[in-house]
Design an enzyme around this catalytic site. Structure first.
Site, PDB file in Angstrom:
ATOM      1  CG  ASP A 200      28.198  41.542  32.653  1.00 15.40           C
ATOM      2  OD1 ASP A 200      27.210  41.846  33.330  1.00 15.40           O
ATOM      3  OD2 ASP A 200      28.581  40.382  32.475  1.00 15.40           O
ATOM      4  CG  ASP A 382      24.394  40.628  38.022  1.00 16.85           C
ATOM      5  OD1 ASP A 382      23.980  39.503  37.714  1.00 16.85           O
ATOM      6  OD2 ASP A 382      25.280  41.234  37.394  1.00 16.85           O
TER       7      ASP A 382
END
Lengths: 461, 250
Positions: A200, A382
């Site tokens: 990420d 997330d």
């Protein structure tokens, strides 16, 4: 006779509306984590003999009899394989988006949502039925499941649904995928979490990162990326004049440009920006005719009953919009309505666990960002990875669950602050996952012994 | 002892804080964030303490003074943390006031400041209850129960829930007293809070003796009730003087 009124009943003070946006994101994340923990603790009370084979276990299947070093190396290989697949999928997504195949992407999104809700949801429901021995026949079950899945797909992709239904379905999708991920072997799960956090970080911040390319493409074309994203307060875009919607997006870019070029020597300003998260630029529906009309704010306030406490912010954002349209953005007001710009990770996902072969895993997530309506957006990925972390902690003990929950929420808060500070694309995973993993190991190694020792002797402080 | 008993223990420890949360804190989002951050701070202090003490645990002595050292050092650390919390809060207050000026809202009222300190205290109390009581309650949801040697008449879970309830009260309201003491410069309040904390911690040492919990826990509740009364009186006094001032001005 003098009347005594307590100040708080007279005027709404700062405390009433500050931090509202953060709480609106923290609440669904907390609900998702809580439900995953409940699911994990209810269904995994025995040992998990059900092993899941997927991309994440393609390199190595962990068995309890292997040595620690073997498990460690195997976990690393698994997570590496997973990250490679995810990277390839994201680049594919960027390519498709570049060639404007948005129709195909949307259909694929709908299909994956249906598969998740229908098959994964069905499997979890079957586990629950087995555990609680609920009497239900298969026809009723199939009917209910089918309806549930179809309504879910419609809720996620059509904006005519009530907001609560859409948000609930997004949270349910997050729960189901997170639960499935917790069924992976332990070392692989932890290695995968760390690997995804690093990926990420790289994919959003590096210049060649696929997510950064995707976000820049989307902004340059003034389009929304088709993705599964949780928006704290989505606005019904169809009711608006298209010119207003387009103008708002353009404003977003212009404001970013003007703010980046302005010097910010004042440290207070940055902190105020962070505090200005409470405002949102949502109250700008209305006709395109007389933008200078202050009654527009009133109209906006009536249109959205949720914003009863932040109508004052709406006035400022409206005036701000007017001035920005005319090309002059005033510094003072912009602190109240600072847009948080950040689109994070973009990876697409769908999974078919009943298939014994390795299934394709592409996760479409987007990091923290600001939707064009002004509400904070958080990608579903997330949600999923936070819940996987907490679910894994639940498999050990509840003390680690509470510690990891606090760590993740703290990470989320820090990420939001950083977002307001740096005004660029930021990934939502790294800080939270780092803090979560750190707190998990600290709790497991240090805190548990201390607390158990004190509590068993009924010594508390 | 079944799910019902487990939920019962949770509610004994956390019931009043839940009602405070629902009625007062959930209305203002900033207070929710304050509760979460003070819970996190307390957890970090607890982890630091356990890191320091890890080498010495598990204590296998039957004498009481190692435990006394443990408790006193932990309380000293946490009171230092409370001071740090106050310093952070002062800076935050200035920032919030400046921000309020910019958006043309009134500065923080006295009730707002007290609400923030209440939320901070509640965070500490909830953290205590969660980590000392709730996280050990997992077996209580099963079919059996557990007794400790020193207090063999009452299930361990009930004891820890009762002690947790007393400490939640103490933590919540002593934070209000402490912040008020620092704000006014009132020496009595400033020193009262650490002393109360130390007394409460030392009272739990009585639980080490066999049968000591019949004495220790009621005394702990006396301390908690005294804290509550003192906090109530102090808040009442401040609100009265504040209102008298504002009435004189208007």
């Amino acid at each position: 006779m003098a009347q005594r009124q307590t100040p708080s009943t007279q005027t709404p003070t700062l405390l009433d509306s500050l931090g509202e946006e953060i709480v609106r994101i923290v609440a669904p994340v907390s609900i998702c984590m809580f439900l995953v923990v409940i699911l994990v603790s209810v269904l995994n009370s025995g040992d998990s003999s059900f092993s899941v084979s997927s991309i994440a276990t393609i390199a190595y299947t962990e068995t309890t009899s292997d040595s620690s070093w073997d498990k460690f190396v195997g976990a690393l290989l698994n997570s590496l394989a997973f990250v490679v697949v995810v990277t390839v999928a994201t680049f594919l997504l960027v390519l498709l988006f570049y060639f404007r195949c948005t129709g195909f992407l949307k259909i694929y999104m709908g299909f994956s949502a249906f598969v998740i809700l229908g098959f994964l949801g069905g499997e979890v429901l079957i586990f629950l039925i087995q555990h609680f021995s609920t009497p239900i026949d298969c026809f009723t079950f199939l009917l209910l499941l089918c309806n549930f899945a179809v309504v879910g797909v419609m809720a996620v992709f059509m904006s005519k649904m009530p907001i609560l239904v859409t948000q609930s379905y997004l949270v349910v999708i997050g729960i189901l995928v997170a639960y499935w991920f917790t069924m992976l072997p332990e070392w692989t799960t932890w290695a995968m979490l760390v690997a995804m956090a690093l990926y990420d970080l790289a994919a959003v911040l590096l210049p060649i990162g696929p997510l950064r390319l995707l976000v820049e493409l989307a902004i340059s074309r003034n389009e929304e990326i088709p993705a599964l994203v949780y928006e704290a307060r989505p606005v019904n875009v169809e009711n608006l004049d298209p010119r207003v919607a387009v103008a708002r997006r353009r404003l977003w870019r212009d404001r970013r440009a003007t703010e980046n070029s302005n010097l910010r020597g004042d440290a207070n300003v940055n902190v105020d920006n962070a505090l200005g998260l409470g405002a949102n630029a949502e109250l700008n529906h209305g006709s395109d005719s007389n933008r200078n009309d202050p009654s527009l704010a009133g109209e906006g306030a009536v249109l959205d009953s949720n914003l009863s406490s932040s109508t004052s912010y709406g006035t400022y954002s409206d005036r701000n919009l007017v001035r920005a349209e005319e090309g002059r953005v005033q510094e003072t007001d912009s602190e109240v309505t600072t847009p948080l710009i950040g689109h994070g990770v973009n990876v697409r996902m769908h999974s078919r666990p009943e298939d014994a072969d390795a299934s394709d895993e592409n996760l479409m997530l987007e990091g923290i960002g600001l939707g064009s309506s002004g509400a904070i957006k958080l990608g579903l990925g997330d949600f999923i990875f936070y819940s996987v972390l907490v679910g894994r902690a639940a498999m050990y003990d509840f003390m680690t669950v509470y510690a990891c929950y606090l760590a993740i929420i703290a990470g989320l808060g820090i990420t939001l602050m950083l977002l307001a500070l740096y005004q660029k694309a930021l990934p939502a995973l790294p800080v939270s996952v780092a803090l979560g993993v750190l707190f998990y190991f600290l709790t497991r190694l240090l805190l548990e012994v201390f607390v158990v020792q004190c509590s068993m002797n009924l010594l508390m402080f | 002892m079944t799910v019902a008993a487990g939920i019962g223990y949770v509610l004994i420890a956390l019931g009043p804080s839940l009602s405070i949360f629902v009625s007062v804190i959930s209305k203002k989002p900033f207070l929710i964030l304050t509760v979460l951050s003070s819970t996190l701070l307390w957890l970090m202090s607890l982890i630091a303490l356990s890191g320091i003490w890890r080498g010495f645990l598990p204590l296998k002595t039957t004498s009481w003074w190692p435990y006394a050292i443990l408790i006193l050092s932990s309380i000293a650390f946490q009171e230092a943390l409370r001071l740090l919390f106050w310093k952070i809060y002062k800076r935050l207050e200035d920032t919030l006031d400046a921000f309020a000026d910019r958006v043309a809202k009134p500065h923080l009222f006295l009730t707002d400041k007290m609400l923030i300190s209440l939320a901070g205290g509640l965070g500490h109390g909830v953290a205590h209850a969660v980590f000392f009581c709730i996280s050990l309650l997992t077996p209580a949801f099963g079919p059996a129960t557990y007794f400790v040697d020193q207090c063999s008449k009452v299930p361990f879970f009930l004891l820890s829930a009762l002690i947790a309830l007393a400490f939640v009260t103490i933590h919540t309201f002593s934070m209000v007293i402490a912040f008020n003491g620092y704000a006014e410069g009132n020496k009595v309040d400033k020193y009262l809070v650490p002393i109360v904390h130390v007394i409460a911690g030392v009272l739990t040492l009585i639980n080490l003796a066999p049968g000591g919990c019949t004495v220790g826990i009621p005394l702990l509740y006396v301390v908690a009730i005294l804290t509550l009364i003192h906090c109530g009186r102090m808040v009442w006094r401040r609100l009265l003087t504040e209102n008298r001032i504002s009435l004189n001005h208007s």
